[in-house]
Structures are given as C-alpha cells and as structure tokens.
Design a protein around this motif. Structure first.
Motif, mmCIF file in Angstrom:
data_model
loop_
_atom_site.group_PDB
_atom_site.id
_atom_site.type_symbol
_atom_site.label_atom_id
_atom_site.label_comp_id
_atom_site.label_asym_id
_atom_site.label_seq_id
_atom_site.Cartn_x
_atom_site.Cartn_y
_atom_site.Cartn_z
ATOM 1 N N MET A 36 0.874 -1.197 0.126
ATOM 2 C CA MET A 36 0.170 0.088 0.033
ATOM 3 C C MET A 36 0.849 1.244 -0.086
ATOM 4 O O MET A 36 0.256 2.237 -0.309
ATOM 5 N N VAL A 37 2.088 1.185 0.448
ATOM 6 C CA VAL A 37 2.949 2.556 0.270
ATOM 7 C C VAL A 37 3.159 2.884 -0.884
ATOM 8 O O VAL A 37 3.576 1.876 -1.690
ATOM 9 N N TRP A 38 3.317 4.147 -1.414
ATOM 10 C CA TRP A 38 3.658 4.667 -2.554
ATOM 11 C C TRP A 38 5.000 4.963 -2.496
ATOM 12 O O TRP A 38 5.659 5.333 -1.670
ATOM 13 N N THR A 39 5.622 4.616 -3.619
ATOM 14 C CA THR A 39 7.198 4.845 -3.824
ATOM 15 C C THR A 39 7.382 6.280 -4.111
ATOM 16 O O THR A 39 6.220 6.717 -4.746
ATOM 17 N N ALA A 40 8.273 6.848 -4.265
ATOM 18 C CA ALA A 40 8.597 7.838 -4.713
ATOM 19 C C ALA A 40 8.588 8.205 -6.256
ATOM 20 O O ALA A 40 7.676 9.109 -6.697
ATOM 21 N N GLN A 41 8.595 7.164 -6.945
ATOM 22 C CA GLN A 41 8.115 7.372 -8.677
ATOM 23 C C GLN A 41 6.727 7.222 -8.642
ATOM 24 O O GLN A 41 6.099 8.030 -9.511
ATOM 25 N N GLU A 42 5.940 6.446 -7.993
ATOM 26 C CA GLU A 42 4.592 6.401 -8.139
ATOM 27 C C GLU A 42 3.961 7.816 -7.682
ATOM 28 O O GLU A 42 2.750 8.408 -8.433
ATOM 29 N N THR A 43 4.350 8.428 -6.576
ATOM 30 C CA THR A 43 3.868 9.661 -5.948
ATOM 31 C C THR A 43 4.268 10.749 -7.060
ATOM 32 O O THR A 43 3.296 11.495 -7.396
#
Length: 361
Positions: free
Chosen positions: A57-64
């Motif tokens: 569920m945690v968003w990666t920096a790239q996804e953000t």
C-alpha cells in the motif's frame, strides 16, 4: 465517520472521488494507468500475507511523482484549493497515507513515539487490525478515491482500528464550545486591541488520569493575569488528546474549563484548538482559528507559556523544526517581551492541509 475523516485528511483525493468523470480521466492517462496496474500487481502478489499487503500500500517516490505530475495539469488541478497547487497537495496527501500505513500498519516508530502511533499492541491484535483494514479497503464506499487506489481507505481503516480519529472530534470548530467566541468575533472592532488573541500553548501531563499538568495550570494563571490587562479580546487555548498516550482528556477543553471556573474568563473570550499535539501545531492550528474567525493576520498575537517553552519557541532551532515538520513557518516569532511572553505574527501558509501528522490536521 470514514467520510468525514477522508475529507479532513485527504481533501484532494476525496474531491476526486466525488467526481467520477475527473477520476476516470485521471485513470485513463497512460502514465497513471501503468502505475496503478503495477501497484495492483504488487498487492495481488502478496496473496494472504497481511504485512506484505500493508507494504504494498505504501507509495514509492516514483509512483507519487507520476500522480503529482498528472494532477498538475490544468484539467486536473481544479480538484485542489491549495495555494501551492495540486501537485504539492498530492505529494502531502500521499506522504500522509504512507505515514499512517508505516506507523499504524507496519509498526514503524512515529515521529513522537511517546504519544503517537499505536503503542504496545499484542501481535494478534496487530494482525486483526491489518485484516480489518484490508477488508474495509475492499468494501465499496461511495464517493471515495477507492476507484483510483485502495491505500487511502486502508490508511483510514488503520486509524479507525487504533481509535485515532481525533482529527474530526470537534468539527465544526466554529460551533460547539467555540460558538460564543465566534459569534462575538463577527462584530468585533479589531482595531481596538493591541493583539488579536493570546495563544496559550499546551504542555500536557504525563500522569495517567491527570487532566491538566502543573505547567498547564501555570500557563493558565499567566494567561488570566495577562487577559485582565485588556490587550487581547480572546484567549486561544491549544492542545489535543496527546499526553499521556490514549488519554481521555483533551487539553484545550480542560484549559477552557479551568479559565472559566478558576478565573472567571467568559465563554465568549475563549477559543479551543483541540487538535494540536506539538508546539509547532499549537501555533499552526491557532493561526487557522484566527483565519476562520476573521481576525486580521497583520495584527500580532501574544504567546503565553512557561520560560523554557518560550525560550524554545524563540530559538533558531524552532524555526528549523517548523520547516522539518510542517514544511514552512506558521508565522514569525517576534519580540520576547518577558520570560513568559513573546509576540507572534501568524502566516496564511498555515491553511495548508498536511496529513503527515493525521491527528492534528
């Protein structure tokens, strides 16, 4: 409850969820569609492993960044009312989701571990909370961002499962205990007063069952004495349900009660700010109250507190702490008039919603 908490902590995502056309347009963007597919595949690969699901569920920096860049486009930006734009607001909200998931789902230490986070929880109870959060994130909720990604609802369920829904406990702040002062503010001639308000910072107790700390009682004596001089029309008492962890007492409510019963300060001269858990958010949230009541921000306020806290607020370290924790200064600390009094010029930047600290939005 979930709807109110969502709107409070994640207003941009919440607004998108209430606009199916905007949500569909966002999901149709190739870079967003690819990113969401990768996130879904990551969750599916976890099967029944709840810790794996929480990590997914945690968003990666790239996804953000993929989401933030898309939301910066003119067609999507209308969902945001932030002064620094939809992209910046999206980054804050995604970081807020990550903070909640890491703290309440994965057990990582909170920024202020003594009062934040779930505390010591039995491993079986942790599994129950994770399972409930997974189920709730999969249960349809109308007008939500679930159609985009389940992580926001997963984070909201974790907060609810830990009974940490403080962020909506006193809404609307214009009503309830604040109604008399808010009504008075509408017809107030602000030019008559040296300060728009006196801000009394929180200093919560560390003893279970104690409503007000000894330092808190000292703050109130200082505030009552200063209020009698007639320099400010209002006292803003600020402090949430923070010390000790899971206390049933909201510090601002207890301070208001004591000002009225011990010192005879009238109800229409006191405003509670019942969400702040740290000195940084004491000042940020007090500023938000001033904005809500229509106080002129060009007029200084007066911070009243014990000498140690006053010295800390006036230090360069406090400036850096605000920049680290909030991303900006909620105002400028001015002249220190005495060991227990210093002037404070509030800033409209305090209006920014930052759910990274989800208990004092």
């Amino acid at each position: 409850m979930t709807e109110s908490l969502s709107g409070r902590l994640f207003p941009l995502l919440d607004t998108l969820g209430r606009d199916p056309a905007a949500l569909d347009a966002l999901k149709a963007r190739p870079e967003v569609a690819t990113m969401l597919q990768a996130r879904a595949a990551r969750r599916e690969a976890c099967a029944q492993n709840l810790v794996c699901t929480a990590q997914a569920m945690v968003w990666t920096a790239q996804e953000t960044e993929a989401l933030a860049r898309t939301l910066a486009d003119a067609a999507q930006a209308s969902a945001s009312t932030a002064d620094d734009g939809a992209a910046a607001q999206a980054r804050r909200e995604i970081e807020g989701i990550n903070t909640v998931v890491r703290t309440y789902g994965l057990g990582q230490p909170a920024g202020y571990a003594q009062i934040d986070g779930a505390g010591m929880v039995d491993p079986q109870e942790i599994q129950s909370r994770l399972q409930a959060a997974v189920w709730l994130a999969q249960t349809p909720r109308g007008n939500s961002a679930q159609g985009l990604d389940p992580s926001a609802d997963f984070a909201l369920a974790l907060l609810d499962g830990s009974d940490r829904t403080d962020a909506i406990g006193f809404e609307p702040l214009t009503g309830g205990l604040n109604a008399p002062a808010m009504k008075r503010a509408k017809s107030l001639d602000w030019k008559r007063w040296r300060y728009s308000a006196m801000i009394v910072t929180g200093v919560g107790p560390e003893v279970e069952g104690m409503a007000l700390s000894p330092f808190g009682k000292y703050h109130l004596r200082l505030a009552a004495n200063r209020f009698a001089s007639g320099d400010a029309p209002f006292i803003i008492v600020t402090g949430g349900r923070a010390h000790p962890r899971a206390t049933p007492f909201t510090e601002a409510v207890e301070m208001r009660k004591a000002l009225m019963t011990r010192y005879g300060v009238p109800a229409d001269a006191i405003l509670i700010e019942p969400y702040a858990r740290h000195t940084t958010t004491n000042l940020r949230n007090a500023t938000r109250l001033l904005m809500t009541m229509g106080a002129p921000l060009e007029k200084n306020t007066l911070i009243v507190c014990n000498p140690g806290q006053s010295a800390a607020i006036s230090s360069p370290q406090f400036v850096q702490r605000n920049l680290t924790e909030l991303g900006y200064e909620p105002g400028k600390v001015g002249q220190r008039l005495s060991p227990t009094e210093l002037e404070f010029s509030p800033s409209p930047l305090s209006a920014r919603v930052d759910p990274r600290d989800p208990l004092d939005p």
